[in-house]
Design a protein around this motif. Structure first.
Motif, PDB file in Angstrom:
ATOM      1  N   THR A 151      -2.249  -0.400   7.949  1.00 32.48           N
ATOM      2  CA  THR A 151      -3.425   0.165   7.281  1.00 32.48           C
ATOM      3  C   THR A 151      -3.655   1.634   7.608  1.00 32.48           C
ATOM      4  N   VAL A 211      -3.306   4.676   4.956  1.00 37.91           N
ATOM      5  CA  VAL A 211      -3.246   4.176   3.577  1.00 37.91           C
ATOM      6  C   VAL A 211      -4.094   5.047   2.658  1.00 37.91           C
ATOM      7  N   SER A 258      -7.128  -6.994  -5.069  1.00 38.21           N
ATOM      8  CA  SER A 258      -6.960  -5.694  -4.418  1.00 38.21           C
ATOM      9  C   SER A 258      -8.052  -5.505  -3.378  1.00 38.21           C
ATOM     10  N   THR A 312      -9.514  -2.565   0.088  1.00 34.68           N
ATOM     11  CA  THR A 312      -9.515  -1.276   0.773  1.00 34.68           C
ATOM     12  C   THR A 312      -9.138  -1.472   2.234  1.00 34.68           C
ATOM     13  N   GLY A 323      -2.011   6.904  -4.220  1.00 35.96           N
ATOM     14  CA  GLY A 323      -1.854   5.471  -4.095  1.00 35.96           C
ATOM     15  C   GLY A 323      -2.297   4.718  -5.336  1.00 35.96           C
ATOM     16  N   LYS A 355      -5.890   2.031  -3.189  1.00 39.65           N
ATOM     17  CA  LYS A 355      -6.111   0.603  -3.039  1.00 39.65           C
ATOM     18  C   LYS A 355      -4.877  -0.106  -2.480  1.00 39.65           C
ATOM     19  N   THR A 356      -5.092  -1.300  -1.956  1.00 40.70           N
ATOM     20  CA  THR A 356      -4.013  -2.165  -1.495  1.00 40.70           C
ATOM     21  C   THR A 356      -3.879  -3.353  -2.440  1.00 40.70           C
ATOM     22  N   ILE A 370      -7.892  -5.581   5.291  1.00 42.80           N
ATOM     23  CA  ILE A 370      -8.053  -5.239   3.884  1.00 42.80           C
ATOM     24  C   ILE A 370      -9.341  -5.921   3.435  1.00 42.80           C
ATOM     25  N   ARG A 420       5.548   3.859  -0.301  1.00 41.58           N
ATOM     26  CA  ARG A 420       5.024   2.517  -0.513  1.00 41.58           C
ATOM     27  C   ARG A 420       5.541   1.603   0.589  1.00 41.58           C
ATOM     28  N   SER A 431       0.840  -1.196   0.000  1.00 44.73           N
ATOM     29  CA  SER A 431       0.000   0.000   0.000  1.00 44.73           C
ATOM     30  C   SER A 431       0.876   1.247   0.000  1.00 44.73           C
TER      31      SER A 431
END
Length: 294
Positions: free
Chosen positions: A85, A88, A128, A130, A117, A91-92, A152, A65, A55
């Motif tokens: 998290t 962030v 992916s 959130t 991001g 997206k992850t 996530i 990152r 992330s």
């Protein structure tokens, strides 16, 4: 593969010292320099529901990152550390591959605009999700309300296996004399301690090959309400190694159940592994509300 800090009474003093290294040890910034893994450890193809997550996180030094580890607790929810998290943006990225890269890079392109991001378009075709952080996460300022937990929430369900959380109070049921006899297993994508190819031959965290590994560690000290520690000494006959950079957020198993999440460790990726407990109401009530809503 792992590291830690100590505490309460004497433990509180040692913990304060370890916290200075906290974020650098477990939420690993992924920049030009190589990222990092475990002290000791065994290559892992068994825990296929443990993921590598990347992330962009807003922090005091700007947006960077960062990579961590995480564990699947439902087809749409990965459990990880709150410091993986918190802050962030975008997206992850998620991968369940056992080997990320033999080196010298991960092969994951950077976001076009780090300030926002990863976007859904940039991660199209990939797994992916959130990021969300436990509302009680104290950013390591309150040992009574640590809550170093995050999730996530995946954009689509996955078919990898999910892992059960240990029942409420599982660790509290361990008698003090049995604590050092209790062996837990930590799984993650952290660095390995080794000697560099050149220069001073002092053991240092080495990122590649970047892969999922596991280590077995004996618990130690007093079991606190939020935190428990393990001995991540790779020379300890009771275990096989410790936690290191990149292992943050990875699961810690006891008897096949998730008893905690890797939270913090020491700079040298040896000896202490700080574990955020998940067999407590603060963790399980929050996760139950999350998983029922997605």
């Amino acid at each position: 593969m792992r590291t830690g800090a100590r505490g309460w009474g004497i433990m509180r003093t040692k913990l304060a010292a370890a916290l200075a290294a906290l974020i650098s040890v477990f939420a690993l910034v992924v920049g030009v320099a190589p990222a990092q893994a475990s002290t000791g450890g065994t290559s892992d193809t068994e825990h296929t529901g443990v993921a590598w997550i990347v992330s962009y996180i807003q922090g005091p030094q700007g947006t960077q990152r960062s990579r961590c580890s995480a564990v699947l607790v439902s087809p749409t929810v990965l459990l990880t550390a709150g410091h993986c998290t918190y802050g962030v943006v975008g997206k992850t990225y998620v991968s369940f591959r056992s080997e990320i890269s033999p080196g010298p890079t991960t092969g994951l392109p950077p976001a076009k605009n780090p300030a926002v991001g990863y976007t859904a378009v940039e991660l199209e075709g990939e797994i992916s999700g959130t990021a969300q952080t436990h509302p009680g996460y104290s950013q390591f300022t309150d040992t009574e309300n640590w809550n170093d937990l995050g999730v996530i929430v995946l954009d689509s369900p996955v078919t990898q296996p999910t892992y059960p959380l240990a029942g409420l109070g599982t660790l509290d049921a361990i008698r003090p004399g049995d604590v050092p006899k209790t062996i837990v297993r930590a799984v993650g994508y952290g660095d390995v301690m080794g000697k560099p190819d050149s220069g001073p031959q002092t053991p240092t965290p080495i990122a590649f090959p970047m892969e999922r590994r596991y280590v077995d560690m004996p618990l130690e000290g007093k079991i606190e309400h939020q935190i428990v520690e393990a001995n991540g000494n790779d020379n300890d006959a009771r275990g096989t190694g410790g936690i290191c950079f990149g292992d943050s957020g990875g699961p810690v198993f006891l008897n096949g159940e998730v008893i905690g999440i890797v939270s913090f460790g020491s700079k040298n990726c040896r000896y202490t592994a700080g574990i955020q407990r998940v067999d407590i109401a603060e963790a399980q009530d929050w996760l139950a509300r999350l998983t029922s809503a997605v």
